[in-house]
Motif scaffolding. Sequence first.
Motif, short mmCIF file in Angstrom:
data_model
loop_
_atom_site.label_atom_id
_atom_site.label_comp_id
_atom_site.label_asym_id
_atom_site.label_seq_id
_atom_site.Cartn_x
_atom_site.Cartn_y
_atom_site.Cartn_z
N LEU A 241 15.49 19.46 57.70
CA LEU A 241 16.35 20.62 57.95
C LEU A 241 17.40 20.27 59.00
N PRO A 242 18.53 20.97 59.00
CA PRO A 242 19.54 20.72 60.04
C PRO A 242 18.95 20.97 61.43
N LYS A 243 19.49 20.28 62.42
CA LYS A 243 19.09 20.54 63.81
C LYS A 243 19.64 21.91 64.23
N VAL A 244 19.32 22.32 65.44
CA VAL A 244 19.70 23.67 65.90
C VAL A 244 20.79 23.56 66.97
N GLN A 245 21.83 24.38 66.81
CA GLN A 245 22.96 24.35 67.76
C GLN A 245 22.59 25.06 69.05
N GLY A 246 22.77 24.38 70.15
CA GLY A 246 22.60 25.03 71.46
C GLY A 246 23.96 25.46 71.98
N ALA A 300 14.57 7.95 62.37
CA ALA A 300 13.37 7.76 61.53
C ALA A 300 13.34 8.78 60.38
N GLU A 301 12.62 8.46 59.33
CA GLU A 301 12.42 9.39 58.20
C GLU A 301 11.78 10.67 58.77
N PRO A 302 12.10 11.83 58.19
CA PRO A 302 11.54 13.08 58.73
C PRO A 302 10.02 13.13 58.62
N SER A 303 9.40 13.77 59.60
CA SER A 303 7.95 13.88 59.54
C SER A 303 7.58 15.11 58.70
N ALA A 304 6.33 15.14 58.26
CA ALA A 304 5.89 16.27 57.43
C ALA A 304 5.72 17.53 58.28
N MET A 305 5.75 17.36 59.60
CA MET A 305 5.51 18.49 60.51
C MET A 305 6.82 19.24 60.75
N PHE A 306 7.43 19.72 59.69
CA PHE A 306 8.77 20.31 59.86
C PHE A 306 8.74 21.59 60.70
N THR A 307 7.63 22.36 60.65
CA THR A 307 7.56 23.60 61.44
C THR A 307 7.57 23.26 62.93
N ALA A 308 6.77 22.24 63.29
CA ALA A 308 6.70 21.84 64.70
C ALA A 308 8.07 21.30 65.15
N ILE A 314 14.39 24.47 68.36
CA ILE A 314 14.78 25.80 68.87
C ILE A 314 14.62 25.82 70.40
N GLU A 315 13.51 25.27 70.84
CA GLU A 315 13.24 25.24 72.28
C GLU A 315 14.35 24.46 73.01
N LEU A 316 14.74 23.32 72.44
CA LEU A 316 15.79 22.51 73.07
C LEU A 316 17.10 23.29 73.13
N ALA A 317 17.42 24.00 72.04
CA ALA A 317 18.67 24.78 72.01
C ALA A 317 18.61 25.92 73.02
N GLU A 318 17.45 26.57 73.09
CA GLU A 318 17.32 27.70 74.03
C GLU A 318 17.42 27.24 75.48
N ASN A 319 17.00 26.00 75.73
CA ASN A 319 17.02 25.49 77.10
C ASN A 319 18.25 24.63 77.38
N SER A 320 19.27 24.78 76.54
CA SER A 320 20.55 24.06 76.73
C SER A 320 20.36 22.54 76.77
N GLN A 321 19.37 22.03 76.02
CA GLN A 321 19.15 20.58 76.02
C GLN A 321 19.73 19.96 74.75
N ARG A 372 14.95 32.71 62.42
CA ARG A 372 14.48 33.37 61.20
C ARG A 372 13.67 32.39 60.33
N LEU A 373 14.19 31.16 60.25
CA LEU A 373 13.49 30.15 59.45
C LEU A 373 12.12 29.85 60.03
N LEU A 374 12.05 29.82 61.36
CA LEU A 374 10.76 29.50 61.99
C LEU A 374 9.73 30.59 61.66
N THR A 375 10.17 31.84 61.69
CA THR A 375 9.26 32.93 61.31
C THR A 375 8.76 32.72 59.89
N MET A 376 9.70 32.39 59.00
CA MET A 376 9.31 32.17 57.60
C MET A 376 8.33 31.00 57.49
N ALA A 377 8.66 29.91 58.20
CA ALA A 377 7.82 28.71 58.10
C ALA A 377 6.43 28.97 58.65
#
Length: 512
Positions: A241-246, A300-308, A314-321, A372-377
Amino acid sequence: MSAVSDVTPHPDRALRYAVVGMGATGVGVFVALVRSLAATGRAADAEIHIFETKERLGAGVAYSTPHDCHLLNMRAGTMSVHPDDPTHFVRWLAERVDAAGASTEADYVPRRLFAAYLQEFFEEALAQARQHGTKVITHKSVVSDCREDARGMHLIAGLDHFVFDYSFLCLGDLPSTEYLEFTKVPTYIHSMWHGAGLEVIDPDTTVGILGTSLTAVDALLQLRASGHRGAITCFSRRRSLPKVQGPRVRYTLRHVTAENLRLLTADHTRKLEFAEVAALFQSELEDGLGLAVDWERVLAEPSAMFTATLAKDIELAENSQTLWYSILDATSEVIPHVWRAMSAEARAAFMNNHLSVWSMFRHCMPLDNARRLLTMATEGAFQVTSGLTSVAYDDERQLFRIEAAPVGGERTVYDVDYLVNATGTGFALERSDSSLIQNMLMRGDISPHPLGGIDVGFEDMRVVRRDGSLSGRALYIGPLTRGVHFYTNSFETNLANAHSAVATVMARIGAA
Ligand SMILES: Cc1cc2nc3c(=O)[nH]c(=O)nc-3n(C[C@H](O)[C@H](O)[C@H](O)COP(=O)(O)OP(=O)(O)OC[C@H]3O[C@@H](n4cnc5c(N)ncnc54)[C@H](O)[C@@H]3O)c2cc1C
């Protein structure tokens, strides 16, 4: 590119211009043309014909969506139609949409609002054109052919035949040219943006989405908003999935600069190899972030842990990282020049091996959508798998069979009722469903760029013919010039190129 076509405009009559396609790029061309004609005293001697298949002029493909969950993927503060007045769209929103002035430069607003903004911009230019005596005629029709000879540019729209002095072709985001073998299957949605889209999907069925880019995110959010209950799986070859914009911060480039490009290319006399460009970007990011980046891990290739992964992003974006995003964003203006400076092999290597990861970071999603996606996931409403290997339709069972073998995971076969193609714009001209593209290609009036899409002059947007000559009357602007300009999936690049195309024509008229 060699000989330049020898056609010159007629000085003894009104000049006739065609603008084919009235999405954001067509609007950019129209506005620039109206203003340039007025500024050079040619307005009263001009006739502009607009051709568009859609009812609404100005909305185009990306911004026609009526769904509020489909947000602009850029902040309102970066979507002005006036490059020298960046807060114009934000002020427009405050005046027209939320009288309380709730929208800020940092907001991501529904794309339908941008369509209304473009439409108004178009209408203002239309009024200006008429005020200056320019005749503007709109045609709600598909242009099926465009051929150049010594008399001019012959355009076929329906049963009508027109002759123009210049044609600006702005055909936009044409449907995908992949998975065409399924277009006759009723449960296959080739494009969300053309025809009935996702509305045909029964809410209790299983859905497969091909792709994990921003279009896939749009599909997931629309299915959610429509109350979809069946399982959904997004499939990709190697990206996630695309990364999250901070938050976006002002960043001044230190390495990826025009001056460094000049030095590295010995005053634009040599082309850059892939490793040189990669090193330039790596230095920019490491220097800007103030740390050594573990590139192997990032790429690296994406991991199967896409929710994590999504939760962490999201956390990085929320914390301006997410300073990396501001750094990449700051490269927008110089990127077409970097692209132009790269050798053909370097560009091909990037397209084949790195475009998908670049897009994950460069075209990342707004925080609201990510939440929203995280809630769905978290609720298990969808899953993501990479390592897509094959897609087939089982006629007997009326199901799509999709096979995926992610790195480090097991080969799995998925059966889905509906299949949505979210792989984006179709760049393989020979497979395009546009008869205009097909006819021009067949005659050699346009030529495919080796990296996909249409070949045009970098600065003047004139189409390159099969024999390598530049057309004297046909200009192409928009997403399909990606092989030449690279960053054509952004409004600002297409707007800048629309201005360049009009300047080309004005210079030719001036010289005639
Ligand atoms: C889903 C999606 C979301 C996007 N979101 C953003 C965003 O948030 N921010 C951003 O900067 N960029 C975004 N983009 C990138 C977008 O492509 C550009 O910003 C820009 O809008 C492209 O405009 P366009 O006019 O070239 O293309 P389009 O919007 O595709 O318009 C082309 C028009 O040409 C018409 N047409 C085509 N062929 C013919 C013909 N033969 N005869 C007559 N008419 C014809 C079509 O009907 C269409 O209206 C998005 C793209 C997509 C696909």
